[in-house]
Every structure is written in C-alpha cells, then in structure tokens.
Enzyme design. Structure first.
Site, PDB file in Angstrom:
ATOM      1  N   ASP C  21       0.841  -1.184   0.000  1.00  0.00           N
ATOM      2  CA  ASP C  21       0.000   0.000   0.000  1.00  0.00           C
ATOM      3  C   ASP C  21       0.882   1.242   0.000  1.00  0.00           C
ATOM      4  O   ASP C  21       2.104   1.129  -0.109  1.00  0.00           O
ATOM      5  CB  ASP C  21      -0.979  -0.013   1.180  1.00  0.00           C
ATOM      6  CG  ASP C  21      -0.280   0.028   2.532  1.00  0.00           C
ATOM      7  OD1 ASP C  21       0.828   0.607   2.639  1.00  0.00           O
ATOM      8  OD2 ASP C  21      -0.843  -0.505   3.505  1.00  0.00           O
ATOM      9  N   GLN C  22       0.268   2.415   0.080  1.00  0.00           N
ATOM     10  CA  GLN C  22       1.046   3.635  -0.126  1.00  0.00           C
ATOM     11  C   GLN C  22       2.008   3.950   1.020  1.00  0.00           C
ATOM     12  O   GLN C  22       2.807   4.878   0.894  1.00  0.00           O
ATOM     13  CB  GLN C  22       0.121   4.820  -0.405  1.00  0.00           C
ATOM     14  CG  GLN C  22      -0.709   5.262   0.769  1.00  0.00           C
ATOM     15  CD  GLN C  22      -1.450   6.553   0.438  1.00  0.00           C
ATOM     16  OE1 GLN C  22      -1.737   6.839  -0.723  1.00  0.00           O
ATOM     17  NE2 GLN C  22      -1.763   7.341   1.432  1.00  0.00           N
TER      18      GLN C  22
END
Lengths: 142, 142, 142, 142
Positions: C21-22
């Site tokens: 994820d980011q």
C-alpha cells in the site's frame, strides 16, 4: 544467420481459495495479480530486479493499458502457467503479452502496456536501456 | 453530571461480487477492507482527514494487531453496517472496535489496534493529540 | 517413549507489487491470503487435498476467528516463509498457528480457527476424521 | 421523433487505503472492483437485481473480455465517479463501457464484455430478455 530469440518465461501460480468468487471460478480481477507476478519474474529472469531498480532510479513502470480475453474458467487449486513475453518495447512504452494455461487448456490471453514515470512527480520518462535489455534479451544489444 | 459520550459511527458497505468466494459467502479477508473504510470514515466524521494528515505529518497509523470473530456469513449484495468506536486510545496505540451487522443480524466482531510510525523511517511515534481528539470526541479535551 | 511430533510446514510466498500500500509496506489484509495458501499446502502435505475433499464431502472449513500480530513490515519482493502448524484440533474446530518470517526476522504471528460447515445449508458439522488426521499427523492414529 | 435515450448511471466510490500500492497511487487491479460495483448498480437502477436474478435463473454473466486505458492516477481517499452505460447488447454478449473521473479529470476508460453462462454447467446461454431490457432501458421494448 538465425533470428534472435526473444525471451519467454513460464510462471506457475497456484489458485488460492480467496481468488474465486461465488460462481465457483477464479474472479476476473485475480488474473491481474497473476500477470503482475509473472511480469516481475520475467524481468528478474532477464536481469532486472524490479524492486531494487525502482527504488534506485525513483521511476516506475505503471500499467497504462491492459486487455484480457477470458477463454475458460480457472478454478481453486488449479496450477496455472503464465507464459510471458514482450510484444513491443520502445522508448515510449512496453507491451507484455501473456497466455494463461492450465495443463494444455488456454484459459486467458492478455496484453499489458507499461510506461515509465517518475515516482515522485509522475512525469513520463523514456524507457531506460536496462529495462529494454531485460525485455528484448541480451542478443539485441540495446 | 453525565458520562461523556464517545463517538460511534455507522459505515454502510455493499458487498461486491468479487468479495465472495466459492463457498458463496464473503471471503474472510474482505472484511478487513470494510473495517479499514469504516475507520477512515470514523476519523473523518470526528475531524481527522486521514489522507491529508498522513501526507502532512509524514506519519501513519499501521495496523499492529487485529482479531476478528466471524459469527454468520455475509453474502453478495448484502448491505452491511459497520458500527465503529474506539475501545482504547493512549499515546502508545489506539484500539478500534467494530460490529458488523446485516439488518439485525450480527455477522462479525473485530478489534484493530493501530500504532503511530514515521512513514520514512518506520520509527514508533507517540500518538498525536489530533488523533486522540478524533478518537475520544471533542468532550474529552485532549 | 518419545513425544509424537506434530507436522509443521514452511510455505514460501513472494510479495507482489499489488500486495503493498502507499505506506510502501505490505498491506495488513494481504497476509490473510498468504496464511490461506499456507494452510492449503499444509493440508496437502499431510494428505488432504482440500479442494477435492470439499467438493466430494460438500462441507467446508470456513474461518470463524482469527488474530494477527504484525511485528515488522514486509515489503515488495520479499520472500516470506510461513511456518504453519496446528495448535488445537477437536471435533468442534481447528486452530492453525502461523509464524511469518523474512530471513531470520519474524514479521507476524497469527492464529486462525476453522469450523466445519455444510456448503449447501451452512449447518455446523463435526470435524471429520480425515481432517483431524491431516492436522495431527499420521502418528496420532485418529 | 427523438432518439431513444440509453440509460447511463454514475456510481461513486471512495478509494480505500488498501486499494493503493507503493507507488502511492491506486493499483490497476483495484479498478476492476470499482467497475464491477458500478455494473451491479447500473443493473439495479435499470430494474435487474443481479444477485436475486442469478440465484433464481441459475445463470451468470461472467466477464469474457475487458480492456482498460489508465489515463491518470487515482489516489487514496479520492471520490471517484464511474459513469456506466451499455455499448452493445446482443443475444451473445453485453459490452459495458465506463468512464472513471475524479472531479473533471478523466482517470480511466474501460470496456467489459459479459456472456451468459449456466452456473452449474458453464454452458453458454442466450442473453435473456430481462437482462437486455435492463441494458437498453424500457423504451426499447425488448
């Protein structure tokens, strides 16, 4: 003189339970994960460690276009073979081509086109030599 | 003198086709996505825009521990209600508590504990005031 | 007389790009897919082909409870090792225990409890002998 | 005489944290989930409850072909609008067309082609009237 052989790889994927949906087949979105894994392994097999490279160069290869033709359903626990090669690779973009099989049955065909962009600014870059070399194989001498 | 009311929110989620598996129920991993959405909306409703905050502060709130008790299956197209509140919030970590319902039926209970870490270095931080305020509600005056 | 050795397996998983994820680490929900793969391979290694069995018996082993303790982040392209064994197996439910490592670092510990239910009617069944045998290993002679 | 208006719907999706990847944008596979949700809502808005119908008729509408053109990245917490309409609907297959926007920016264009197959036997069926009616709108009088 012989034609230069482009690299092709086979990546094996075991279908997980969570990859299926209530139609008792593999959900169509699950294939994109398989293709991505196959792509990373293709690049590794041809000399490019994508993770290391992305971190070092601060550029990435995002998907800008994809198409999938689903021919027959995959099912839980199937052992899929993802044949992977590069259809086209230019300074502007790279097109990977895939054939997904289970045994001798072809389950899906796909193409995924990648561009090269800066990870910080999102700006389009020319596809670097080391990526093209991994795509075309050593014989091409990019 | 009355007890101070802690904030509670209800987040509604429509179950997608791809969230199910071949047992024709929602796959257990899909719930984690629902809980995460519910948590982001809880924080927004209580004054913290998580995305903006994370970007500005360069810290994040990763999940360090979670537990889920699945009581009854959810199915495709069910309209779920995720009731969300904070069980515990200290400088060290925050524990969100969830109850997932479909109509009057309770489908799952869950707790998710978050810590605060630097996004660049992964170093543990104290949970900031603005996060605690969002967790406990304005009456607590952190 | 020696203590009977319970089976343990190691399942290897390569972290995919889409699993992150980011925050640039593996998203917490991705681990549930790794654990599920490890469980299916554990059962296969111990004599139970889960897919074939589920289809023949028309019962399944859904997750009824799980907990995960995330100790350190996994990252893209990490080669994870999922050590898997059975903590408890009774007629009512089976509890799998997992330790996720990358090299010598422990990244996560987890337990997943499964019950046995009819796939058509959702009714709770007793855990069958062939499942218990796969969980406890041949020496237990269930 | 006026041209008959084909139905178009707008489905709103809030981007989840887990939908992103380490390039800090929405992972390309996440869009397929958004499109699927938009398709189910399109059909509902036009009179077909897909889940109820699938269960009753024992046929489904699996994806047989899809293509996506990613034009600009979506990010965490973006509120996306998925405009959905039917490009072509025959007895053989239905092609949905999508435009994904965030505010006025177009992020992606996609087409998804569905066929109609029996859920038990996987045999191809003719697309039923009630599906065509939902695709074309009431004015077409299928």
């Amino acid at each position: 003189m012989t034609a230069v052989e482009r690299p092709r790889t086979i990546h094996r994927v075991r279908v997980g339970y969570g990859d299926t949906d209530q139609a008792r087949v593999v959900h169509h979105a699950s294939y994109l994960r398989y293709l991505e894994q196959a792509r990373v392994e293709f690049l590794r097999d041809n000399g490019l460690e994508y993770g290391t490279w992305e971190k070092k160069e601060k550029v990435g290869l995002p998907v800008v276009e994809l198409s999938v033709r689903y021919r027959a359903p995959a099912r839980f626990d199937d052992l899929l073979e993802i044949e992977t090669w590069v259809g086209k690779a230019t300074r502007a973009s790279i097109t990977f081509v895939y054939r997904v099989r289970c045994g001798i049955r072809v389950l899906a065909d796909a193409t995924v086109r990648l561009a090269c962009v800066g990870l910080e600014d999102g700006v389009l870059h020319r596809v670097p030599d080391e990526v093209l070399r991994a795509c075309w194989g050593p014989a091409h001498g990019v």
